[in-house]
Design an enzyme around this catalytic site. Sequence first.
Site, PDB file in Angstrom:
ATOM      1  N   PHE A  17       0.892  -1.433  -0.110  1.00 23.08           N
ATOM      2  CA  PHE A  17      -0.238  -0.424  -0.014  1.00 23.08           C
ATOM      3  C   PHE A  17       1.169   1.027  -0.180  1.00 23.08           C
ATOM      4  O   PHE A  17       2.508   0.818   0.175  1.00 23.08           O
ATOM      5  CB  PHE A  17      -0.891  -0.235   1.253  1.00 23.08           C
ATOM      6  CG  PHE A  17       0.216  -0.204   2.328  1.00 23.08           C
ATOM      7  CD1 PHE A  17      -0.056   0.715   3.353  1.00 23.08           C
ATOM      8  CD2 PHE A  17       0.275  -1.124   3.277  1.00 23.08           C
ATOM      9  CE1 PHE A  17       0.861   0.647   4.347  1.00 23.08           C
ATOM     10  CE2 PHE A  17       1.038  -1.852   4.099  1.00 23.08           C
ATOM     11  CZ  PHE A  17       0.959  -0.579   4.822  1.00 23.08           C
ATOM     12  N   PHE A  74       2.046   3.833   1.679  1.00 25.70           N
ATOM     13  CA  PHE A  74       3.652   3.673   1.727  1.00 25.70           C
ATOM     14  C   PHE A  74       4.137   2.288   2.390  1.00 25.70           C
ATOM     15  O   PHE A  74       5.033   2.480   3.414  1.00 25.70           O
ATOM     16  CB  PHE A  74       4.088   4.870   1.580  1.00 25.70           C
ATOM     17  CG  PHE A  74       3.812   5.731   0.230  1.00 25.70           C
ATOM     18  CD1 PHE A  74       4.485   5.950  -1.088  1.00 25.70           C
ATOM     19  CD2 PHE A  74       2.898   6.997   0.937  1.00 25.70           C
ATOM     20  CE1 PHE A  74       3.687   6.594  -1.555  1.00 25.70           C
ATOM     21  CE2 PHE A  74       2.759   7.539   0.361  1.00 25.70           C
ATOM     22  CZ  PHE A  74       3.136   8.110  -1.176  1.00 25.70           C
TER      23      PHE A  74
HETATM   24 CU1  CUA Z   1       5.136   2.067  -3.476  1.00 28.73          CU
HETATM   25 CU2  CUA Z   1       6.615   2.823  -4.748  1.00 28.73          CU
END
Ligand code: CUA
Length: 154
Positions: free
Chosen positions: A73, A75
């Site tokens: 996802f 980050f």
């Molecule tokens: Cu997740 Cu680049």
Amino acid sequence: RLEKIWLAFGMAMLAVFLLVIGVSAFAMGMAPPTSHAHDHKIDPAQVKTTAPFDKPGLRQTGDHEYEAVMTAFTFGYSPNRMEVPAGSTVHFTITSSDVVHGFEIPGTNVNMMILPGEINHATYTFTKPGEYLVLCNEYCGAAHEWMKTVIVVK
Ligand code: CUA
């Protein structure tokens, strides 16, 4: 008379032909789908509530054999840390709950693209102890550079 015989013969051939088509279509329908990188698709918005991705994590499936269910996802990855004994074979099952991410373990041959809602598989045997980073190699936004997780091999 001869024409009638030929007509009957033609009709019989047609019937056989249709039967063969019907049977093979039925057989194809019944055959298991050929397995590629992704088996089926999940609505990315439903990933977090769809098994097995509702419970990401590592589970032991045999002697030095593990399955890692993961989500990517913005980050990060879930789980954000995993630990396995040296010599373990890990079968990764991973999808993304938002955008396209990458899944690369530098120093290994594991490198794949994680498409939203598509289920991706990779397998790797971690023979050497150490910390293996999993990095995102598809640009996915501002914190792309820092998107990672770690696999600790002891
Ligand atoms: Cu997740 Cu680049």
